[in-house]
Scaffold this active site. Structure first.
Site, PDB file in Angstrom:
ATOM      1  N   GLU A 165      24.980  47.174  -0.333  1.00  0.00           N
ATOM      2  CA  GLU A 165      25.627  46.091   0.323  1.00  0.00           C
ATOM      3  C   GLU A 165      24.749  44.497  -0.109  1.00  0.00           C
ATOM      4  O   GLU A 165      24.840  44.019   0.988  1.00  0.00           O
ATOM      5  CB  GLU A 165      25.984  46.330   1.493  1.00  0.00           C
ATOM      6  CG  GLU A 165      26.913  47.344   1.737  1.00  0.00           C
ATOM      7  CD  GLU A 165      27.257  47.874   3.340  1.00  0.00           C
ATOM      8  OE1 GLU A 165      26.568  47.077   4.316  1.00  0.00           O
ATOM      9  OE2 GLU A 165      27.935  48.758   3.473  1.00  0.00           O
ATOM     10  N   ASN A 206      25.388  50.517  -4.244  1.00  0.00           N
ATOM     11  CA  ASN A 206      26.730  50.901  -3.420  1.00  0.00           C
ATOM     12  C   ASN A 206      27.119  49.848  -2.842  1.00  0.00           C
ATOM     13  O   ASN A 206      26.239  48.896  -2.295  1.00  0.00           O
ATOM     14  CB  ASN A 206      25.976  52.112  -2.578  1.00  0.00           C
ATOM     15  CG  ASN A 206      27.505  53.050  -1.802  1.00  0.00           C
ATOM     16  OD1 ASN A 206      28.385  53.214  -2.549  1.00  0.00           O
ATOM     17  ND2 ASN A 206      27.297  52.705  -0.417  1.00  0.00           N
ATOM     18  N   HIS A 242      36.307  51.382   1.370  1.00  0.00           N
ATOM     19  CA  HIS A 242      36.920  51.300   3.053  1.00  0.00           C
ATOM     20  C   HIS A 242      38.142  50.461   2.882  1.00  0.00           C
ATOM     21  O   HIS A 242      38.279  49.371   2.885  1.00  0.00           O
ATOM     22  CB  HIS A 242      35.967  50.795   3.784  1.00  0.00           C
ATOM     23  CG  HIS A 242      34.785  51.619   4.172  1.00  0.00           C
ATOM     24  ND1 HIS A 242      34.807  52.828   4.692  1.00  0.00           N
ATOM     25  CD2 HIS A 242      33.452  51.271   3.681  1.00  0.00           C
ATOM     26  CE1 HIS A 242      33.528  53.417   4.828  1.00  0.00           C
ATOM     27  NE2 HIS A 242      32.779  52.449   4.209  1.00  0.00           N
ATOM     28  N   GLU A 270      32.700  56.290   0.086  1.00  0.00           N
ATOM     29  CA  GLU A 270      32.995  56.227   1.430  1.00  0.00           C
ATOM     30  C   GLU A 270      34.208  55.883   1.910  1.00  0.00           C
ATOM     31  O   GLU A 270      34.487  55.282   2.865  1.00  0.00           O
ATOM     32  CB  GLU A 270      31.803  55.138   1.915  1.00  0.00           C
ATOM     33  CG  GLU A 270      30.438  55.054   1.751  1.00  0.00           C
ATOM     34  CD  GLU A 270      29.726  53.933   2.458  1.00  0.00           C
ATOM     35  OE1 GLU A 270      30.349  53.094   3.465  1.00  0.00           O
ATOM     36  OE2 GLU A 270      28.561  53.726   2.058  1.00  0.00           O
ATOM     37  N   ASP A 272      37.837  55.752   3.385  1.00  0.00           N
ATOM     38  CA  ASP A 272      38.911  55.975   4.225  1.00  0.00           C
ATOM     39  C   ASP A 272      39.871  54.777   4.176  1.00  0.00           C
ATOM     40  O   ASP A 272      39.874  53.759   3.627  1.00  0.00           O
ATOM     41  CB  ASP A 272      38.113  56.176   5.701  1.00  0.00           C
ATOM     42  CG  ASP A 272      37.340  55.005   6.078  1.00  0.00           C
ATOM     43  OD1 ASP A 272      37.247  53.628   5.163  1.00  0.00           O
ATOM     44  OD2 ASP A 272      36.196  54.994   6.686  1.00  0.00           O
TER      45      ASP A 272
HETATM   46  O1  G2I Z   1      29.940  51.054   8.516  1.00  0.00           O
HETATM   47  C1  G2I Z   1      30.607  51.791   7.648  1.00  0.00           C
HETATM   48  C2  G2I Z   1      29.754  52.377   6.627  1.00  0.00           C
HETATM   49  C3  G2I Z   1      29.761  50.798   5.633  1.00  0.00           C
HETATM   50  N1  G2I Z   1      28.676  51.294   4.345  1.00  0.00           N
HETATM   51  C4  G2I Z   1      27.546  51.805   4.530  1.00  0.00           C
HETATM   52  C5  G2I Z   1      27.448  53.120   5.521  1.00  0.00           C
HETATM   53  O2  G2I Z   1      26.313  53.540   6.042  1.00  0.00           O
HETATM   54  C6  G2I Z   1      28.308  52.568   6.938  1.00  0.00           C
HETATM   55  O3  G2I Z   1      28.143  53.792   8.062  1.00  0.00           O
HETATM   56  C7  G2I Z   1      28.430  53.476   9.162  1.00  0.00           C
HETATM   57  C8  G2I Z   1      28.325  54.756   9.738  1.00  0.00           C
HETATM   58  O4  G2I Z   1      29.362  55.384   9.701  1.00  0.00           O
HETATM   59  C9  G2I Z   1      28.341  54.658  11.478  1.00  0.00           C
HETATM   60  O5  G2I Z   1      27.862  55.753  12.154  1.00  0.00           O
HETATM   61  O6  G2I Z   1      27.124  52.738   9.617  1.00  0.00           O
HETATM   62  C10 G2I Z   1      27.089  52.416  10.919  1.00  0.00           C
HETATM   63  C11 G2I Z   1      25.945  51.516  11.194  1.00  0.00           C
HETATM   64  O7  G2I Z   1      25.999  50.258  10.044  1.00  0.00           O
HETATM   65  C12 G2I Z   1      26.900  53.511  11.713  1.00  0.00           C
HETATM   66  O8  G2I Z   1      27.090  53.182  13.026  1.00  0.00           O
HETATM   67  C13 G2I Z   1      25.893  53.452  13.968  1.00  0.00           C
HETATM   68  C14 G2I Z   1      26.247  52.612  15.124  1.00  0.00           C
HETATM   69  O9  G2I Z   1      26.479  51.471  15.003  1.00  0.00           O
HETATM   70  C15 G2I Z   1      25.000  52.792  16.199  1.00  0.00           C
HETATM   71  O10 G2I Z   1      25.165  52.562  17.397  1.00  0.00           O
HETATM   72  C16 G2I Z   1      24.767  54.549  16.271  1.00  0.00           C
HETATM   73  O11 G2I Z   1      23.821  54.666  16.962  1.00  0.00           O
HETATM   74  O12 G2I Z   1      25.748  54.766  14.047  1.00  0.00           O
HETATM   75  C17 G2I Z   1      24.639  55.277  14.868  1.00  0.00           C
HETATM   76  C18 G2I Z   1      24.368  56.558  14.904  1.00  0.00           C
HETATM   77  O13 G2I Z   1      25.520  57.227  15.572  1.00  0.00           O
END
Ligand code: G2I
Length: 476
Positions: A165, A206, A242, A270, A272
């Site tokens: 990103e 990515n 996404h 990724e 969805d």
């Molecule tokens: O935002 C969706 C995805 C966009 N592209 C990059 C990916 O790495 C990203 O994944 C998401 C995860 O699916 C989430 O699970 O990235 C988020 C963070 O930017 C993740 O969220 C985080 C929460 O913000 C936190 O509060 C939490 O502690 O997940 C953490 C672990 O559960």
């Protein structure tokens, strides 16, 4: 001949009956249920691709989660466990517990792993983002991070999202701490560090909102083109995908193809498809056709190596947290019932697949060497790259041993100890019992005299994992 039959779980059939579009798919699926059910990953493997999921360590203890993940997917991406805040929470202090658990799980279940992600502005500890470092120091911090993390997983990962990103929607660079401190060159530096740390992992850039042809994807395209010209080691581009319900870009396939034409692999990393909740049968039908379309777009591009869903179940999707009022974006609902989208993807993967050509028939045996036209010949050299409790990674080098150029190749062997290939890349796989046949992809069939190419695979073994002999090659 390998025959893979796609059958949605019974719960998927119930969900399907609700919609007209899905009813059509149901008929298609029901008419192909001649033998045992198989997961999406196996269907994809028969086409030389993978279907993966983001996997979260903290849910692996939930048996339905692990069961669906392991049945359906032959690739995993750690959802958060390999990000900078998890792997180097304070300077020089590395922790790999979460990432190691994912890799161990994947290896035990024959799944390859996409590492995610080495350099990203988000989930970046404040010691990096607010450290006030100058360019030289931040460069060395970034190189050290990559060298340690990619070095820790050296040889164990299929690919790394090296940089994530880095672009804005208008095609300019995102003003991350790396960009503002180091400048444009930080991305190339990151790829060089990743190659040095793990020479066998495929190195990806990515991003999201680059699935269609637009200002952002064109900026990424231009960067990849420049990297290829300059010799910066990039192997692939990940399109996060996404999507919003009903908004699969009509030029998705054309866009994937233009990147592939630069000489890189492409993958949907990724995926969805979010909708306004609650879901209803009409939205679920649209979602099913969206999954069908994006899967076909990938399959129609020879260098689109696979598709990763961003999660196993709607229950744990990131979507409702970030887009309130939206959700239900994945293939399985909160109760692990397969949704119409599951069938949309499965039918695109070809519920019934086979490799009917004569040399891939069940009677093909390595004791019967395939033959090459006069003047054309090739050799195949098999090696075991890595081996763990029940899985292994192999690689075959195909070389043109004749005086003429060849336009294609077929490699055949028989495993001596009942091994099975679970995923194969850079080739088209057919396995029947012990007998394996691999043909070239469109992009690696042509070999000049003395030129060579490789394909790789992961497999399952138990008891023993002997190398097959002979491994024969036929040129065309
Ligand atoms: O935002 C969706 C995805 C966009 N592209 C990059 C990916 O790495 C990203 O994944 C998401 C995860 O699916 C989430 O699970 O990235 C988020 C963070 O930017 C993740 O969220 C985080 C929460 O913000 C936190 O509060 C939490 O502690 O997940 C953490 C672990 O559960």
């Amino acid at each position: 001949m390998t025959k893979s039959v796609f059958r949605p779980p019974a719960t998927a059939l119930a969900a399907l009956a609700a919609t007209a579009l899905a009813a059509t798919a149901l008929v298609a699926a029901a008419t192909t249920t001649a033998s045992a059910a198989t997961g999406l990953g196996q269907l994809a493997a028969a086409k030389g691709r993978y279907i993966g999921t983001a996997l979260a360590n903290n849910h692996l203890g939930e048996s339905a989660y692990a069961t669906v993940a392991d049945r359906e997917f032959n690739s995993v991406t750690p959802e958060n466990e390999m990000k900078w805040d998890a792997t180097e929470p304070s300077r020089g202090s590395f922790s790999y517990g979460g990432g190691d658990a994912i890799v161990n799980h994947a290896q035990a279940h024959g799944q390859s792993v996409r590492g995610h992600t080495l350099v990203w502005h988000s989930q970046l500890p404040s010691w990096v983002s607010n450290g006030g470092f100058n360019a030289a120091t931040l460069t060395s911090i970034m190189q050290n991070h990559i060298s340690n993390v990619a070095g820790h997983y050296k040889g164990k990962l299929y690919a790394w999202d090296v940089v994530n990103e880095a672009f804005n929607e208008d095609g300019t660079r995102r003003q991350s701490v790396f960009q503002t401190t180091i400048g444009d060159g930080y991305i190339a530096t990151a790829f060089q560090a990743a190659r040095a740390a793990d020479p066998t992992a495929k190195l990806y850039y990515n991003d999201y909102n680059i699935e269609g042809i637009n200002a952002k994807s064109t900026a990424v395209y231009n960067m990849v083109k420049a990297f290829k010209q300059q010799g910066v080691p990039i192997d692939g581009v990940g399109f996060q995908t996404h999507l919003i319900l009903g908004q699969v870009p009509s030029d998705l396939q054309a866009n994937l193809q233009r990147f592939a034409d630069l000489g890189v692999d492409v993958a949907l990393t990724e995926v969805d498809v979010r909708m306004q909740t609650p879901a209803d049968s009409g939205k679920l039908a649209t979602q099913s056709s969206n999954y069908n379309a994006l899967t076909k777009a990938c399959l129609n591009v020879a260098r689109c190596v696979g598709i990763t869903l961003w999660g196993v179940t709607d229950k744990y999707s990131w979507v409702p947290d970030v887009f309130p009022g939206y959700g239900a974006p994945l293939l399985f609902d909160d109760n692990y019932n397969a949704k119409p989208a599951y069938t949309g993807m499965g039918t695109a993967l070809g519920g019934t697949t086979s490799s009917p050509s004569p040399s891939a028939s069940p009677s093909a045996s390595p004791s019967t060497s395939p033959s090459s036209p006069p003047g054309r010949s090739c050799s195949a050299t098999y090696r075991t790259v890595n081996q763990w409790n029940t899985g292994f990674q192999g690689e075959v080098t195909v070389a043109n041993t004749g005086a003429s150029a060849i336009g294609g190749w077929t490699v055949i062997w028989a495993f001596p100890n009942g091994q099975t290939v679970t995923q194969l890349w850079n080739g088209t796989l057919s396995q029947s019992g012990a007998n394996v046949t691999v043909r070239n992809m469109s992009y690696n069939g042509s070999l000049a005299p003395n030129a060579s190419t490789t394909f790789g695979f992961t497999g399952d073994w138990s008891g023993a994992n002997g190398a097959p002999s002979p491994v024969t090659c036929a040129a065309s």
